[in-house]
Design a protein around this motif. Structure first.
Motif, mmCIF file in Angstrom:
data_model
loop_
_atom_site.group_PDB
_atom_site.id
_atom_site.type_symbol
_atom_site.label_atom_id
_atom_site.label_comp_id
_atom_site.label_asym_id
_atom_site.label_seq_id
_atom_site.Cartn_x
_atom_site.Cartn_y
_atom_site.Cartn_z
ATOM 1 N N GLU A 1 0.821 -1.207 0.000
ATOM 2 C CA GLU A 1 0.000 0.000 0.000
ATOM 3 C C GLU A 1 0.858 1.262 0.000
ATOM 4 O O GLU A 1 0.460 2.287 -0.534
ATOM 5 N N GLN A 2 2.039 1.167 0.598
ATOM 6 C CA GLN A 2 2.938 2.311 0.668
ATOM 7 C C GLN A 2 3.938 2.336 -0.491
ATOM 8 O O GLN A 2 4.906 3.084 -0.460
ATOM 9 N N ASN A 3 3.682 1.483 -1.495
ATOM 10 C CA ASN A 3 4.537 1.398 -2.682
ATOM 11 C C ASN A 3 5.969 1.004 -2.346
ATOM 12 O O ASN A 3 6.916 1.485 -2.958
ATOM 13 N N ARG A 4 6.149 0.138 -1.370
ATOM 14 C CA ARG A 4 7.469 -0.342 -0.974
ATOM 15 C C ARG A 4 7.591 -1.819 -1.329
ATOM 16 O O ARG A 4 7.678 -2.691 -0.475
ATOM 17 N N LEU A 5 7.583 -2.112 -2.626
ATOM 18 C CA LEU A 5 7.657 -3.497 -3.074
ATOM 19 C C LEU A 5 8.979 -4.142 -2.692
ATOM 20 O O LEU A 5 9.055 -5.361 -2.538
ATOM 21 N N ASP A 6 10.039 -3.331 -2.527
ATOM 22 C CA ASP A 6 11.324 -3.873 -2.114
ATOM 23 C C ASP A 6 11.245 -4.498 -0.723
ATOM 24 O O ASP A 6 12.005 -5.414 -0.400
ATOM 25 N N LEU A 7 10.313 -4.027 0.113
ATOM 26 C CA LEU A 7 10.124 -4.593 1.441
ATOM 27 C C LEU A 7 9.036 -5.675 1.457
ATOM 28 O O LEU A 7 9.078 -6.596 2.277
ATOM 29 N N ALA A 8 8.073 -5.565 0.556
ATOM 30 C CA ALA A 8 6.965 -6.527 0.521
ATOM 31 C C ALA A 8 7.404 -7.882 -0.017
ATOM 32 O O ALA A 8 6.969 -8.922 0.481
ATOM 33 N N GLU A 9 8.270 -7.873 -1.013
ATOM 34 C CA GLU A 9 8.683 -9.139 -1.638
ATOM 35 C C GLU A 9 9.381 -10.098 -0.671
ATOM 36 O O GLU A 9 9.051 -11.294 -0.642
ATOM 37 N N PRO A 10 10.333 -9.646 0.154
ATOM 38 C CA PRO A 10 10.939 -10.579 1.116
ATOM 39 C C PRO A 10 9.938 -11.136 2.127
ATOM 40 O O PRO A 10 10.039 -12.292 2.525
ATOM 41 N N GLU A 11 8.964 -10.316 2.521
ATOM 42 C CA GLU A 11 7.934 -10.784 3.448
ATOM 43 C C GLU A 11 7.129 -11.919 2.822
ATOM 44 O O GLU A 11 6.860 -12.938 3.459
ATOM 45 N N LEU A 12 6.743 -11.747 1.567
ATOM 46 C CA LEU A 12 5.973 -12.784 0.876
ATOM 47 C C LEU A 12 6.815 -14.038 0.637
ATOM 48 O O LEU A 12 6.298 -15.159 0.678
ATOM 49 N N ALA A 13 8.109 -13.851 0.394
ATOM 50 C CA ALA A 13 9.005 -15.000 0.227
ATOM 51 C C ALA A 13 9.107 -15.778 1.538
ATOM 52 O O ALA A 13 9.137 -17.018 1.541
ATOM 53 N N GLN A 14 9.128 -15.062 2.657
ATOM 54 C CA GLN A 14 9.172 -15.726 3.958
ATOM 55 C C GLN A 14 7.864 -16.465 4.243
ATOM 56 O O GLN A 14 7.875 -17.545 4.839
ATOM 57 N N VAL A 15 6.753 -15.908 3.785
ATOM 58 C CA VAL A 15 5.458 -16.576 3.941
ATOM 59 C C VAL A 15 5.510 -17.948 3.259
ATOM 60 O O VAL A 15 5.076 -18.956 3.818
ATOM 61 N N ALA A 16 6.077 -17.984 2.050
ATOM 62 C CA ALA A 16 6.165 -19.246 1.306
ATOM 63 C C ALA A 16 7.008 -20.271 2.060
ATOM 64 O O ALA A 16 6.674 -21.456 2.088
ATOM 65 N N VAL A 17 8.080 -19.823 2.679
ATOM 66 C CA VAL A 17 8.950 -20.727 3.443
ATOM 67 C C VAL A 17 8.207 -21.273 4.655
ATOM 68 O O VAL A 17 8.236 -22.475 4.937
ATOM 69 N N ILE A 18 7.527 -20.404 5.383
ATOM 70 C CA ILE A 18 6.831 -20.815 6.605
ATOM 71 C C ILE A 18 5.661 -21.746 6.280
ATOM 72 O O ILE A 18 5.408 -22.721 6.991
ATOM 73 N N GLU A 19 4.961 -21.474 5.180
ATOM 74 C CA GLU A 19 3.792 -22.283 4.819
ATOM 75 C C GLU A 19 4.157 -23.728 4.497
ATOM 76 O O GLU A 19 3.296 -24.607 4.542
ATOM 77 N N LYS A 20 5.433 -23.993 4.183
ATOM 78 C CA LYS A 20 5.855 -25.375 3.920
ATOM 79 C C LYS A 20 5.665 -26.256 5.151
ATOM 80 O O LYS A 20 5.527 -27.474 5.031
ATOM 81 N N PHE A 21 5.644 -25.662 6.330
ATOM 82 C CA PHE A 21 5.535 -26.420 7.572
ATOM 83 C C PHE A 21 4.108 -26.520 8.082
ATOM 84 O O PHE A 21 3.850 -27.188 9.076
ATOM 85 N N LEU A 22 3.176 -25.851 7.401
ATOM 86 C CA LEU A 22 1.765 -25.912 7.774
ATOM 87 C C LEU A 22 1.081 -27.049 7.030
ATOM 88 O O LEU A 22 1.481 -27.394 5.918
#
Length: 149
Positions: free
Chosen positions: A71-92
């Motif tokens: 929302e704040q146009n900070r895709l450089d910060l959003a992308e690592p967060e989403l990448a971490q989501v993918a890593v964590i979801e492997k354990f769910l």
């Protein structure tokens, strides 16, 4: 194999691969697990249900952060967060689709004879217990509201 052992194995693999995003996500899981184990004051292992709740909380936090960054146009910060989501979801555990969740909630409503929004708490409690870990609370809540109105 317990979650903490699987996390340690994945940390080693991420270190060898020099995967900083995965390493950061895995270390945060390890940290949360250690905090959860020591918060009770005993060295007992936490239950699998608690592990799943912990992982879901980590995923939710990262998704919310990514949304704010986007929302704040900070895709450089959003992308690592989403990448971490993918890593964590492997354990769910595998997440159910909305149609599958709706079928379970409809069955609960039929069994309990719930009607109207006043019964939402009762239905939510049963649905959350039955679907624990396989669906997000927000999804369950939305479907319960839809079916009870």
């Amino acid at each position: 194999m317990s979650l903490s052992v699987r996390i340690m194995d994945e940390i080693k693999t991420a270190m060898r691969a020099k995967d900083t995003v995965a390493l950061e996500a895995l270390r945060s899981i390890k940290s949360e697990l250690l905090l959860a184990q020591t918060s009770t004051g005993s060295k007992e292992e936490i239950t699998e249900e608690d592990e799943i709740k912990l992982l879901q909380r980590l995923v939710k936090t990262r998704k919310e952060s990514a949304k704010i960054f986007t929302e704040q146009n900070r895709l450089d910060l959003a992308e690592p967060e989403l990448a971490q989501v993918a890593v964590i979801e492997k354990f769910l555990p595998a997440q159910l689709s909305e149609a599958e969740v709706e079928a379970v909630v409809a069955k609960i409503i039929a069994e309990t004879g719930a009607s109207g929004i006043a019964s939402m708490g009762k239905v939510m409690g049963l649905a959350s217990a039955q679907l624990g870990g396989t669906a997000e609370g927000k999804t369950i809540s939305t479907i319960v509201k839809k079916l009870l109105t």
